[in-house]
Design a protein around this motif. Structure first.
Motif, PDB file in Angstrom:
ATOM      1  N   UNK A 155      64.503  45.854  54.090  1.00  0.00           N
ATOM      2  CA  UNK A 155      63.905  46.294  52.823  1.00  0.00           C
ATOM      3  C   UNK A 155      64.907  46.184  51.682  1.00  0.00           C
ATOM      4  N   UNK A 156      66.156  46.570  51.950  1.00  0.00           N
ATOM      5  CA  UNK A 156      67.198  46.444  50.917  1.00  0.00           C
ATOM      6  C   UNK A 156      67.418  44.980  50.553  1.00  0.00           C
ATOM      7  N   UNK A 157      67.432  44.111  51.565  1.00  0.00           N
ATOM      8  CA  UNK A 157      67.618  42.687  51.334  1.00  0.00           C
ATOM      9  C   UNK A 157      66.453  42.115  50.526  1.00  0.00           C
ATOM     10  N   UNK A 158      65.232  42.539  50.848  1.00  0.00           N
ATOM     11  CA  UNK A 158      64.063  42.097  50.078  1.00  0.00           C
ATOM     12  C   UNK A 158      64.223  42.469  48.606  1.00  0.00           C
ATOM     13  N   UNK A 159      64.684  43.685  48.353  1.00  0.00           N
ATOM     14  CA  UNK A 159      64.891  44.136  46.978  1.00  0.00           C
ATOM     15  C   UNK A 159      65.934  43.304  46.254  1.00  0.00           C
ATOM     16  N   UNK A 160      67.016  42.973  46.942  1.00  0.00           N
ATOM     17  CA  UNK A 160      68.075  42.155  46.325  1.00  0.00           C
ATOM     18  C   UNK A 160      67.573  40.743  46.023  1.00  0.00           C
ATOM     19  N   UNK A 161      66.792  40.188  46.932  1.00  0.00           N
ATOM     20  CA  UNK A 161      66.245  38.842  46.713  1.00  0.00           C
ATOM     21  C   UNK A 161      65.269  38.865  45.541  1.00  0.00           C
ATOM     22  N   UNK A 162      64.391  39.849  45.505  1.00  0.00           N
ATOM     23  CA  UNK A 162      63.422  39.963  44.406  1.00  0.00           C
ATOM     24  C   UNK A 162      64.153  40.098  43.068  1.00  0.00           C
ATOM     25  N   UNK A 163      65.168  40.929  43.017  1.00  0.00           N
ATOM     26  CA  UNK A 163      65.921  41.139  41.783  1.00  0.00           C
ATOM     27  C   UNK A 163      66.615  39.842  41.338  1.00  0.00           C
ATOM     28  N   UNK A 164      67.218  39.126  42.289  1.00  0.00           N
ATOM     29  CA  UNK A 164      67.886  37.863  41.967  1.00  0.00           C
ATOM     30  C   UNK A 164      66.890  36.850  41.417  1.00  0.00           C
ATOM     31  N   UNK A 165      65.699  36.796  42.005  1.00  0.00           N
ATOM     32  CA  UNK A 165      64.686  35.852  41.544  1.00  0.00           C
ATOM     33  C   UNK A 165      64.184  36.233  40.146  1.00  0.00           C
ATOM     34  N   UNK A 166      63.990  37.515  39.908  1.00  0.00           N
ATOM     35  CA  UNK A 166      63.526  37.948  38.594  1.00  0.00           C
ATOM     36  C   UNK A 166      64.554  37.620  37.527  1.00  0.00           C
ATOM     37  N   UNK A 167      65.828  37.691  37.862  1.00  0.00           N
ATOM     38  CA  UNK A 167      66.887  37.332  36.922  1.00  0.00           C
ATOM     39  C   UNK A 167      66.806  35.852  36.560  1.00  0.00           C
ATOM     40  N   UNK A 168      66.431  35.026  37.526  1.00  0.00           N
ATOM     41  CA  UNK A 168      66.321  33.578  37.305  1.00  0.00           C
ATOM     42  C   UNK A 168      65.056  33.196  36.544  1.00  0.00           C
ATOM     43  N   UNK A 169      64.017  34.016  36.634  1.00  0.00           N
ATOM     44  CA  UNK A 169      62.760  33.717  35.944  1.00  0.00           C
ATOM     45  C   UNK A 169      61.590  33.709  36.901  1.00  0.00           C
ATOM     46  N   UNK A 170      60.423  33.464  36.361  1.00  0.00           N
ATOM     47  CA  UNK A 170      59.214  33.453  37.165  1.00  0.00           C
ATOM     48  C   UNK A 170      58.682  34.855  37.407  1.00  0.00           C
ATOM     49  N   UNK A 171      57.673  34.946  38.211  1.00  0.00           N
ATOM     50  CA  UNK A 171      57.032  36.216  38.565  1.00  0.00           C
ATOM     51  C   UNK A 171      57.178  36.403  40.063  1.00  0.00           C
ATOM     52  N   UNK A 172      57.719  37.570  40.486  1.00  0.00           N
ATOM     53  CA  UNK A 172      57.995  37.844  41.893  1.00  0.00           C
ATOM     54  C   UNK A 172      57.505  39.229  42.254  1.00  0.00           C
ATOM     55  N   UNK A 173      56.949  39.373  43.459  1.00  0.00           N
ATOM     56  CA  UNK A 173      56.482  40.684  43.892  1.00  0.00           C
ATOM     57  C   UNK A 173      56.593  40.824  45.400  1.00  0.00           C
ATOM     58  N   UNK A 174      56.762  42.073  45.809  1.00  0.00           N
ATOM     59  CA  UNK A 174      56.839  42.442  47.226  1.00  0.00           C
ATOM     60  C   UNK A 174      55.434  42.589  47.758  1.00  0.00           C
TER      61      UNK A 174
END
Length: 123
Positions: free
Chosen positions: A7-26
């Motif tokens: 779950x922590x890893x999912x959060x880090x990946x989502x945050x990294x993707x949001x920083x890069x752009x696009x729309x991301x969700x769990x």
């Protein structure tokens, strides 16, 4: 209760993707959701992504998850297992840089493997 490592890893990946752009969700699993669906969904520049997140050396996808990822790739979605924010960001950047090289199904799987191998020396 502390979050699980995945779950922590999912959060880090989502945050990294949001920083890069696009729309991301769990994607939160429930009794009403079809089993085997990936953990993270997203889209960037019109390209759809689905990532199953696994902790390196600990997590292993189920046969149903592997089959579901193949079905998403057959539909033209970049769907794969990622183990780090860097892997996920690398795939998104590569997809945006060369949309003409991506295909569907097995060809898309090979493209994903080549992209990760070029960046990290592994699939």
């Amino acid at each position: 209760m502390a979050k699980k490592a995945e779950s922590r890893l999912q959060g880090r990946i989502k945050k990294a993707q949001q920083t890069e752009g696009g729309k991301w969700w769990k994607v939160h699993g429930s009794a009403f959701q079809e089993a085997g669906q990936p953990d993270l969904d997203g889209a960037d520049e019109g390209i759809p992504f689905k990532f199953e997140v696994k902790v390196p050396l600990e997590g292993k996808p189920s046969p149903l998850q592997i089959q579901t990822m193949a079905e998403w790739r057959d539909a033209g979605v970049i769907a794969c297992i990622v183990e780090s924010p860097a892997q996920a960001v690398t795939l998104v950047k590569a997809a945006k840089a060369s949309p003409d090289k991506r295909r569907r199904g097995r060809s898309l799987y090979k493209w994903i493997c080549r992209t990760l191998r070029a960046a990290y020396g592994e699939d």
